[in-house]
Design an enzyme around this catalytic site. Structure first.
Site, PDB file in Angstrom:
ATOM      1  N   ILE A  10      32.328  47.551   7.470  1.00  0.00           N
ATOM      2  CA  ILE A  10      32.491  48.794   6.951  1.00  0.00           C
ATOM      3  C   ILE A  10      31.854  48.956   5.585  1.00  0.00           C
ATOM      4  O   ILE A  10      31.447  50.034   5.321  1.00  0.00           O
ATOM      5  CB  ILE A  10      33.784  49.791   6.963  1.00  0.00           C
ATOM      6  CG1 ILE A  10      34.717  48.856   6.617  1.00  0.00           C
ATOM      7  CG2 ILE A  10      33.873  50.150   8.808  1.00  0.00           C
ATOM      8  CD1 ILE A  10      36.134  49.817   6.578  1.00  0.00           C
ATOM      9  N   GLU A  12      30.473  46.796   1.657  1.00  0.00           N
ATOM     10  CA  GLU A  12      30.364  45.582   0.918  1.00  0.00           C
ATOM     11  C   GLU A  12      30.657  46.084  -0.579  1.00  0.00           C
ATOM     12  O   GLU A  12      30.149  47.237  -0.977  1.00  0.00           O
ATOM     13  CB  GLU A  12      28.636  45.242   0.796  1.00  0.00           C
ATOM     14  CG  GLU A  12      28.481  43.848   0.297  1.00  0.00           C
ATOM     15  CD  GLU A  12      28.865  42.895   1.329  1.00  0.00           C
ATOM     16  OE1 GLU A  12      29.748  41.869   0.904  1.00  0.00           O
ATOM     17  OE2 GLU A  12      28.634  42.820   2.688  1.00  0.00           O
ATOM     18  N   GLY A  13      31.778  45.683  -1.003  1.00  0.00           N
ATOM     19  CA  GLY A  13      32.387  46.150  -2.166  1.00  0.00           C
ATOM     20  C   GLY A  13      32.338  45.135  -3.354  1.00  0.00           C
ATOM     21  O   GLY A  13      31.602  44.050  -3.382  1.00  0.00           O
ATOM     22  N   THR A  17      33.421  41.553   1.314  1.00  0.00           N
ATOM     23  CA  THR A  17      33.014  42.338   2.609  1.00  0.00           C
ATOM     24  C   THR A  17      34.316  43.017   2.987  1.00  0.00           C
ATOM     25  O   THR A  17      35.505  42.453   2.943  1.00  0.00           O
ATOM     26  CB  THR A  17      32.568  41.258   3.659  1.00  0.00           C
ATOM     27  OG1 THR A  17      31.575  40.466   2.721  1.00  0.00           O
ATOM     28  CG2 THR A  17      31.706  42.142   4.723  1.00  0.00           C
ATOM     29  N   ASP A 126      36.731  50.708 -12.696  1.00  0.00           N
ATOM     30  CA  ASP A 126      35.671  50.896 -12.126  1.00  0.00           C
ATOM     31  C   ASP A 126      35.268  52.174 -11.370  1.00  0.00           C
ATOM     32  O   ASP A 126      35.120  52.084 -10.140  1.00  0.00           O
ATOM     33  CB  ASP A 126      35.243  49.710 -11.581  1.00  0.00           C
ATOM     34  CG  ASP A 126      33.809  49.494 -11.163  1.00  0.00           C
ATOM     35  OD1 ASP A 126      32.863  50.218 -11.532  1.00  0.00           O
ATOM     36  OD2 ASP A 126      33.543  48.683 -10.014  1.00  0.00           O
TER      37      ASP A 126
HETATM   38  P1  AMP Z   1      34.989  48.724  -2.174  1.00  0.00           P
HETATM   39  O1  AMP Z   1      35.319  47.135  -2.325  1.00  0.00           O
HETATM   40  O2  AMP Z   1      36.305  49.411  -2.245  1.00  0.00           O
HETATM   41  O3  AMP Z   1      33.957  49.180  -3.075  1.00  0.00           O
HETATM   42  O4  AMP Z   1      34.568  48.839  -0.679  1.00  0.00           O
HETATM   43  C1  AMP Z   1      33.264  48.832  -0.225  1.00  0.00           C
HETATM   44  C2  AMP Z   1      33.076  50.097   0.689  1.00  0.00           C
HETATM   45  O5  AMP Z   1      33.914  49.823   1.847  1.00  0.00           O
HETATM   46  C3  AMP Z   1      33.579  51.333   0.114  1.00  0.00           C
HETATM   47  O6  AMP Z   1      32.411  51.830  -0.504  1.00  0.00           O
HETATM   48  C4  AMP Z   1      33.990  52.151   1.521  1.00  0.00           C
HETATM   49  O7  AMP Z   1      32.917  52.547   2.202  1.00  0.00           O
HETATM   50  C5  AMP Z   1      34.497  50.907   2.377  1.00  0.00           C
HETATM   51  N1  AMP Z   1      36.043  50.804   2.280  1.00  0.00           N
HETATM   52  C6  AMP Z   1      36.712  50.119   1.179  1.00  0.00           C
HETATM   53  N2  AMP Z   1      37.901  50.319   1.445  1.00  0.00           N
HETATM   54  C7  AMP Z   1      38.108  51.085   2.467  1.00  0.00           C
HETATM   55  C8  AMP Z   1      39.257  51.667   3.110  1.00  0.00           C
HETATM   56  N3  AMP Z   1      40.572  51.344   2.955  1.00  0.00           N
HETATM   57  N4  AMP Z   1      39.025  52.211   4.421  1.00  0.00           N
HETATM   58  C9  AMP Z   1      37.780  52.641   4.784  1.00  0.00           C
HETATM   59  N5  AMP Z   1      36.688  51.928   4.132  1.00  0.00           N
HETATM   60  C10 AMP Z   1      36.719  51.474   3.261  1.00  0.00           C
END
Ligand code: AMP
Length: 310
Positions: A10, A12-13, A17, A126
């Site tokens: 869903i 890439e943070g 992933t 952040d």
């Molecule tokens: P992040 O590492 O939190 O920046 O996550 C990258 C992307 O993954 C985010 O921009 C969201 O689109 C998705 N994401 C992160 N955490 C969640 C979660 N708990 N539920 C659904 N999507 C998530």
């Protein structure tokens, strides 16, 4: 990991992933974040693990719940509550139109989450629309809270420092690659190299996000580099004088900027925001971190006088 069935990728943070997954026993849908810190020699340091585990106690309806931390084979997987979408995707879907009540509700929830964490001395550091998750029923939740210090503060001894330097090199490489890291929400004190962070760092980011909400997804300061970022900020808010911000010139990366006058009113910047909203924004966007409003104070601001929390 057998406990979870991976469904789809869903996102890439900053740290790795993110997958949608299902708990095989309870059928609960969760988000799995695999942290990319493949240090062959040492694995995940216990100090980083301890800090992350502390975040499991950060329980609030405006913070994405960290259900579990799975650590095996030098791999780290964080199990989070699942949310439908992030604020960036939400902006894309609302076609430049966000009603003032939604703006107020999202801002209120963002401040509630911040106030809760700041009262426990946890900083985000952040904040950006990608880190704000939105549920179908209009709930906003802060994601990745407190992870920055767990991975970034090089304070505990030589081996830990070595590990962190290695991890940071890997991370910054990945960050540049995936364009995750952004200057746009970074306050002037940090842009000038301030090393001592306080809760005020998150309050500046909250101000930038407030303006972006009011403009239905148009970022307030979309700078290209540190210099451009500071110029954009000072052109709008005025270059701070030494009287307004005495410690500015002592910051490690300080350099003088032309003395831009402050824009007299934010009406043209956030035309859809009420006058009380503009006043709150002005108090969040104080260049001097000491003068920036706190989350707790912001929740008491007249902008929220007519808001009934659900
Ligand atoms: P992040 O590492 O939190 O920046 O996550 C990258 C992307 O993954 C985010 O921009 C969201 O689109 C998705 N994401 C992160 N955490 C969640 C979660 N708990 N539920 C659904 N999507 C998530």
């Amino acid at each position: 990991m057998q406990k979870y069935e991976k469904l789809e990728k869903i996102g890439e943070g900053t740290y790795g992933t993110v997958f949608k997954a299902k708990n095989r026993e309870t059928h609960e849908i969760v988000a799995l974040k695999r942290v990319r810190l493949d240090d062959d020699d040492e694995g995940v340091p216990s100090s980083a693990l301890r800090e992350i585990c502390l975040l499991k106690e950060l329980k609030h309806k405006n913070i994405v719940r960290l259900h579990d931390v799975l650590h095996s084979d030098k791999k780290l997987t964080l199990v989070f509550e699942y949310c439908d979408q992030d604020l960036k995707k939400y902006f894309d879907s609302c076609n430049g139109d966000l009603d003032p009540e939604t703006v107020k509700s999202f801002m209120y929830q963002l401040l509630k989450g911040l106030a809760f964490c700041h009262s426990r001395n946890v900083l985000h550091r952040d904040l950006k629309p990608q880190n704000l998750l939105i549920n179908r029923n209009g709930e906003l939740k802060l994601a990745d809270f407190g992870l920055a210090p767990a991975f970034c503060i090089p304070v505990r001894g030589f081996f830990f420092r070595l590990y962190i330097i290695k991890a940071l090199c890997q991370m910054s490489f990945q960050l540049l690659e995936s364009q995750v890291v952004t200057l746009w929400y970074r306050p002037p004190d940090v842009l000038f190299g301030a090393k001592l962070y306080s809760t005020s760092i998150d309050m500046w980011s909250a101000g930038c996000i407030f303006a972006e909400l009011a403009n239905a997804g148009r970022p307030l300061f979309p700078g290209n580099d540190v210099d451009d970022q500071l110029k954009r900020i000072f052109r709008l808010l005025g270059t701070p004088t030494e009287e307004q911000w005495q410690t500015m010139t002592k910051l490690p990366d300080y350099k003088p900027y032309p003395m831009y006058p402050a824009t007299t009113s934010l009406v043209n910047v956030v035309p859809k925001l009420s006058s009380t909203g503009r006043d709150l924004l002005q108090n969040l966007l104080k260049c001097n971190p000491v003068q920036r409003i706190s989350a707790e104070e912001a929740l008491q601001h007249p902008y929220f006088a007519d808001f009934c929390p659900p």
